[in-house]
Scaffold this motif. Sequence first.
Motif: not given
Lengths: 178, 426
Positions: B153-165
Amino acid sequence: MKKYAIYGALLSVLLSACAQDPAKTGDGADGKGQAAGAQTSGASVNGVDGSLLKGNLSAPPKNVTGILAQRVIYFDYDSAAIRSEFRAVLDAHATFTKANPKAKLNLQGHADERGSRDYNVALGQRRAESVNKAMGLLGVNNGQMEAVSFGEEKPAVEGHDEAAWSKNRRVELRYAGE
Amino acid sequence: MHRLIKPRSLLVLWLAAFAWPAWAAMTIEIVGGAGNRIPVAVVPFAASGTADNPAEVVAADLERSGVFRLIDSRDAGPLPSEPQDVRFPVWRGKGADAMVIGQVLPASGGRFEVRFRLFDVVKGAQLAGMSYTVSAQNLRAVAHKIADVVYEKLTGEPGVFSTRIAYILKRGGRYELQVSDFDGYNSITVTNSPEPLISPAWSPDGSRLAYVSFEEKKPVVYVQNIFDGKRRAVASFKGSNSAPAWAPDGRRLAVALSKDAVSQIYLIDVEGGAPKRLMESPALDTEPIFSPDGRMLYFTSDRGGSPQIYRMSLDGGPAKRVTFDGGYNVSPALSPDGKIMAFVHRREGRDLVATMDLATGQTQVLTDTNHDESPSFAPNGRMILYATRVGGRGMLATVSVDGLVKQRLSQTGDLREPAWAPLRNQ
């Protein structure tokens, strides 16, 4: 530059092998033939005791002494050139391998810990191939050898200085089944 | 390509089965000015009976992205959890441009309902509001989802906080290929071996990992499905097999093989088949990676006398050198848009993570440690995950792509070879 150094080293390995080994019928010849010759003489060839040249061993005995007990070739930084001090080690293992067709040599190249792990796999491979090539020039059948690399993953000495690194840039000669 | 189960349902199964914290703490180090970071207040959620307040996870996620600056919500009086309780002038006075409030409510079957709202503090308007009902084990996953919503919402780009490593953990004389949440929690072991494992690489759909195992006393490239555990040796030729990289189509790998010469780059079908040599060089070539459009290959080669990064078109033509500064530039990684290359640059004996703008050639060194390895981009291109060494032990760290925010993932083992998974299709 690097390449010339390698070829230079190989050439001198080859020349010294021929010069020191009057029993040898020629590099690239069938190992069995040489083994038979060596066996009847009973003498050591290239530092390898004649009793080990009977043609039926898959690896030197665990209690072997002398030059054949040496299994590690060390390298300079970022180099795959074989240093002259290790010629005799290669001579001995080439003699043994040629005389024992069942023996299969695993040439395991290693790099020191600096830099990329993937790149170090390639560096270790280059060292292993360098030994493979030298052994080939000494007459070892290519089918009896495989050059592989462990990169920086199996250091012989833990440590983060040149003293450790110089022991980790190496090729280990391992026989299958050991 | 087939998929056995939809990734979304798998995530839930997976979190439920393997939810335990692997790492104690996250150390976040802000090295640059706060100039253009968005000031945001994440107010502790009204909660009872939960071990972790989701707001802590949301705040940590936002901070480590490098895009946000956290506004302290202490001294703000009673903390709001409902929209009618928010006094916007107070939060404007604290410098917040945006704020997050929320609550955790007990739900049936021992589950929890998590509600949150995101406000534009300047306008006094709500930007987002959602509710999730989950088990206690999934509270962290929900917090990451909330952080993703706030980020987008604040940057217009997808977040990656649900991703894995993925990464390799060395402990007790064994090597484990592990997959965890991007912050190191919820780790599972995909495979383990008494012999080294290196070079994990995610398939484009995030379902499989290619990696190199030394269990056969030589490097062999395997591909393993992380959900059903099935694996296949894809490259096991004479000599060494290493450095797998996925083509964007998910059907082929670029690999470095020594079957014909010391180390050369080949394409090989993931399902097996004969490898196709991409070029013949007298040098040592390794570390291939594809451009996102699949048309270019970047790789490391010492053909010019020292290891440098080159690129070649897969349509043909000669390779072109990409890096020139310094005598050791290796381990290329590309941002998802293909515009920025991260790599390892050696300077005065130190291996550092650097980036290059591929349009201009502009290079920036991002890290200041000594033994940085294996850079890997977040799927939104904003952060780079890499391995470093502290006190002789391998650690994972991230740096924002502008170099301003760095953090280390604290853990108990020896970690190396990180690879950031792609965004899941949801």
